[in-house]
Write a protein that holds these residues in place. Sequence first.
Motif, PDB file in Angstrom:
ATOM      1  N   TYR A 140       0.829  -1.213   0.000  1.00  0.00           N
ATOM      2  CA  TYR A 140       0.000   0.000   0.000  1.00  0.00           C
ATOM      3  C   TYR A 140       0.864   1.265   0.000  1.00  0.00           C
ATOM      4  N   MET A 141       2.001   1.226   0.716  1.00  0.00           N
ATOM      5  CA  MET A 141       2.814   2.424   0.909  1.00  0.00           C
ATOM      6  C   MET A 141       3.803   2.676  -0.231  1.00  0.00           C
ATOM      7  N   LEU A 142       4.083   1.655  -1.012  1.00  0.00           N
ATOM      8  CA  LEU A 142       5.127   1.776  -2.027  1.00  0.00           C
ATOM      9  C   LEU A 142       4.947   3.008  -2.934  1.00  0.00           C
ATOM     10  N   PRO A 143       3.754   3.260  -3.486  1.00  0.00           N
ATOM     11  CA  PRO A 143       3.606   4.442  -4.355  1.00  0.00           C
ATOM     12  C   PRO A 143       3.903   5.757  -3.636  1.00  0.00           C
ATOM     13  N   PHE A 144       3.491   5.855  -2.374  1.00  0.00           N
ATOM     14  CA  PHE A 144       3.771   7.090  -1.623  1.00  0.00           C
ATOM     15  C   PHE A 144       5.280   7.312  -1.523  1.00  0.00           C
ATOM     16  N   ALA A 145       5.989   6.242  -1.198  1.00  0.00           N
ATOM     17  CA  ALA A 145       7.439   6.366  -1.033  1.00  0.00           C
ATOM     18  C   ALA A 145       8.110   6.730  -2.355  1.00  0.00           C
ATOM     19  N   VAL A 146       7.682   6.109  -3.442  1.00  0.00           N
ATOM     20  CA  VAL A 146       8.291   6.402  -4.752  1.00  0.00           C
ATOM     21  C   VAL A 146       8.037   7.859  -5.119  1.00  0.00           C
ATOM     22  N   LEU A 147       6.829   8.329  -4.875  1.00  0.00           N
ATOM     23  CA  LEU A 147       6.507   9.721  -5.228  1.00  0.00           C
ATOM     24  C   LEU A 147       7.342  10.720  -4.439  1.00  0.00           C
ATOM     25  N   LEU A 148       7.735  10.359  -3.229  1.00  0.00           N
ATOM     26  CA  LEU A 148       8.558  11.268  -2.434  1.00  0.00           C
ATOM     27  C   LEU A 148      10.040  11.126  -2.746  1.00  0.00           C
ATOM     28  N   LEU A 149      10.447   9.929  -3.179  1.00  0.00           N
ATOM     29  CA  LEU A 149      11.866   9.706  -3.489  1.00  0.00           C
ATOM     30  C   LEU A 149      12.244  10.238  -4.874  1.00  0.00           C
ATOM     31  N   ALA A 150      11.326  10.109  -5.819  1.00  0.00           N
ATOM     32  CA  ALA A 150      11.664  10.451  -7.207  1.00  0.00           C
ATOM     33  C   ALA A 150      12.165  11.890  -7.361  1.00  0.00           C
ATOM     34  N   PRO A 151      11.514  12.910  -6.765  1.00  0.00           N
ATOM     35  CA  PRO A 151      12.027  14.279  -6.930  1.00  0.00           C
ATOM     36  C   PRO A 151      13.429  14.433  -6.352  1.00  0.00           C
ATOM     37  N   ALA A 152      13.692  13.768  -5.228  1.00  0.00           N
ATOM     38  CA  ALA A 152      15.018  13.881  -4.619  1.00  0.00           C
ATOM     39  C   ALA A 152      16.080  13.269  -5.536  1.00  0.00           C
ATOM     40  N   LEU A 153      15.753  12.160  -6.162  1.00  0.00           N
ATOM     41  CA  LEU A 153      16.722  11.522  -7.061  1.00  0.00           C
ATOM     42  C   LEU A 153      16.884  12.321  -8.345  1.00  0.00           C
ATOM     43  N   THR A 154      15.789  12.940  -8.793  1.00  0.00           N
ATOM     44  CA  THR A 154      15.867  13.775  -9.996  1.00  0.00           C
ATOM     45  C   THR A 154      16.825  14.945  -9.774  1.00  0.00           C
ATOM     46  N   ALA A 155      16.869  15.420  -8.538  1.00  0.00           N
ATOM     47  CA  ALA A 155      17.709  16.592  -8.224  1.00  0.00           C
ATOM     48  C   ALA A 155      19.193  16.245  -8.181  1.00  0.00           C
ATOM     49  N   ILE A 156      19.534  14.954  -8.217  1.00  0.00           N
ATOM     50  CA  ILE A 156      20.956  14.572  -8.206  1.00  0.00           C
ATOM     51  C   ILE A 156      21.450  14.571  -9.662  1.00  0.00           C
ATOM     52  N   PRO A 157      22.371  15.477 -10.017  1.00  0.00           N
ATOM     53  CA  PRO A 157      22.840  15.503 -11.406  1.00  0.00           C
ATOM     54  C   PRO A 157      23.503  14.177 -11.777  1.00  0.00           C
ATOM     55  N   ARG A 158      23.160  13.691 -12.944  1.00  0.00           N
ATOM     56  CA  ARG A 158      23.741  12.438 -13.414  1.00  0.00           C
ATOM     57  C   ARG A 158      25.286  12.547 -13.481  1.00  0.00           C
ATOM     58  N   GLU A 159      25.760  13.776 -13.761  1.00  0.00           N
ATOM     59  CA  GLU A 159      27.205  13.973 -13.915  1.00  0.00           C
ATOM     60  C   GLU A 159      27.968  13.680 -12.623  1.00  0.00           C
ATOM     61  N   VAL A 160      27.319  13.899 -11.493  1.00  0.00           N
ATOM     62  CA  VAL A 160      27.989  13.638 -10.218  1.00  0.00           C
ATOM     63  C   VAL A 160      28.327  12.154 -10.107  1.00  0.00           C
ATOM     64  N   GLU A 161      27.388  11.325 -10.502  1.00  0.00           N
ATOM     65  CA  GLU A 161      27.640   9.878 -10.462  1.00  0.00           C
ATOM     66  C   GLU A 161      28.735   9.516 -11.471  1.00  0.00           C
ATOM     67  N   THR A 162      28.684  10.135 -12.650  1.00  0.00           N
ATOM     68  CA  THR A 162      29.697   9.855 -13.669  1.00  0.00           C
ATOM     69  C   THR A 162      31.081  10.256 -13.156  1.00  0.00           C
ATOM     70  N   ALA A 163      31.129  11.418 -12.476  1.00  0.00           N
ATOM     71  CA  ALA A 163      32.406  11.894 -11.953  1.00  0.00           C
ATOM     72  C   ALA A 163      32.954  10.919 -10.922  1.00  0.00           C
ATOM     73  N   ALA A 164      32.076  10.441 -10.041  1.00  0.00           N
ATOM     74  CA  ALA A 164      32.522   9.480  -9.020  1.00  0.00           C
ATOM     75  C   ALA A 164      33.056   8.222  -9.680  1.00  0.00           C
ATOM     76  N   GLY A 165      32.360   7.774 -10.729  1.00  0.00           N
ATOM     77  CA  GLY A 165      32.794   6.577 -11.437  1.00  0.00           C
ATOM     78  C   GLY A 165      34.140   6.800 -12.107  1.00  0.00           C
TER      79      GLY A 165
END
Lengths: 368, 318
Positions: free
Chosen positions: B192-217
């Motif tokens: 029941y809770m899964l959609p609520f959690a995804v909706l709250l997590l997705a904006p936070a993950l969207t705000a992480i620039p993909r380049e930061v992960e690429t740089a770390a890699g």
Amino acid sequence: MTNLKGSVSRRTILRAGAMTGGAAMLGTLPATRLFAQEPEKPSEIIVRAWGGEWVEALKKGVSDPFTEMTGIAVRHDLTEDNEIQPKVWAAVAQNRIPPIHINWDTTTNATKSALRGVTEDLSDLSNLAETTDLAKPVGLEGYPIVNTYGYVYVLAYRPEAFPDGPPTSWKDLLDPKFKGRIALYNDGIGFHFPAQVAGGGSLEGIPDDMGPCWDFVEQMKAQEPLLGEDPDFTAWFQNDEIDAACTISTNALAAKRNGVPIEWTVPVEGCKFDTDGLWIPKGLPENELYWAKQYINFAITAQAQQTWLDGLGLPGVVPGLTPPEGLAGDPSYPTEPEDFEHLIRISSAVQVENESEWFSKFKEIMQG
Amino acid sequence: MTDVTGPEGKRRYPLRWHVMDALEGAAGVLWPRRMAPFTGWLLLAPALLLVAVLVLGMVQIAESSLHTLDRSTFLPSEDYTLENYRTVADSATYLKVIWRSLYGSFLTVVFTLILAFPYSYILVRTNSAFTRKALLVALFLPFFIGQVVRAYGWLIILGNAGLVNDALELIGVERQRLLFSFPTVVFGLVQYMLPFAVLLLAPALTAIPREVETAAGSLGANWARVLWHVVLPMARPGLIGATLVVSTLSLTDFAMPAMLGGGSQDFIANAIYDQFFRTADQGLGSALALLLVAIGSLLVGAIFAAFGAGTLAMGGRE
């Protein structure tokens, strides 16, 4: 206790109605004008009812014929009895018109409402004269409730789970093979009293010495029973979740009529016998009160009782009813004094006073 | 803009200009310009009104909790007493129910976040429009189905005669009792809770620039180290927001324990229902309701104090 104040004008109206049209009401006259000086008819009256087989039986036996005779539509409100209770209480306390005209209720619950003073007095219903003692609520002044039938919390079982014959004792359910395969009401209603006997106690110990009851409930807890409400039992039997249940015989009968292989019995320790009834909350306009009373008056006629209770498979409060097919002599259909020998009937007053405590204790054991 | 001169030399304005002028005039009468400093409060008024109604209700519930039920009249007693709170404190059942609610809520948060995080990550990072749409549809479909219907769905799927047991039987495994236990309740809550959690997590993950992960890699971090040292810390606001919402909704849930618990896995909301509707003891029910509010508030307060408000801060300072 019942509050009779303010009932003079209502009685006058009711008597007039009973004299001029009461007989016609119970006959087969057409709907439009039964009474010479009848109060204005409401477009509908609302009757709280239990769903499924219960409301279907009420509709067929009482509501539809009532509509046919009076022209007043009957709407069934399927809000649970426990949930409508605080709404009605609040409406009466706030001098609002209550949300229903008639409450179809357990006698124990209805007695709570009567003690709170929210029920209309029904002593002046003309057809009460034709009913048995079962119609009269015990320990209350007048008729704040009219009991309409009795019922038994039987031990319903799946025959294939009992190949050696029907269970004869509630203790048979303690067999390890029934672990997780038994169902009880989630507040233990219907099970407390036979558990008291099965636990080695006596009915005289109710309510002061219920230790044996709780000992037996503890033993039953080890069997990990499912706990539910009326509709759950039928569903659980149908879905092969359980082999046995302490439930009202009507639910077992409904499951059987739906093709589920199920039987029921009254074990040696006995089964709880109780009644349901109809009552009217205070605060209705005069004309609506009048017609609500007429509905109840009709519900205790032989004609209405026969059809209504054929559907429920329960014994009524009018003498001479014909038992539904297959139920004559059935332990769930007591009519003669000897039929009540193995049935346990505890007064509403004792139940009302102690029920909350029993529910809490049952919950404490089952939630532990 | 239309600027038309009429035959008599008078300017004709579009209708919408007249409408806007009329609205502005009306607004000037109803809310004069000198009231401008209070415009913010005016906009807040509906929210304040809503909170006021809730507070009034809470005050009534608090008042009700101080009266015991007189079982001779089924009316609340006249006297004020803390007896209902003593009843809760002395009852092993209620303490067990409160503990079960908290533990169930905790487990639901843990399992929901474990499932929601990868779901959200794929939803945000995937380059496939089809995958993103499929994930969104799968996420939002349950919103169209109420909690009760979903619980009934599980009753059908997990029942003794249900799909799962049919499948188990096909592979030679004996039918199992999958319903009516504490794990089943937690399972239902997580779903029941899964959609609520995804909706709250997705904006936070969207705000992480993909380049930061690429740089770390590019600096030598493998995916696990990128996840642990980069993505998870930067997704913290989303994780906190999801924790807050999932924990409070689970703590106060009624339907899943009632339907999937088989009557023996009550949460606090079920105990409150019993008091209000089964035993007609509104005082005890009110005491339990206030305790639930207090426990929920303490939980949220503790998370706020320890981690901030996460995405629920809406970009404000934590």
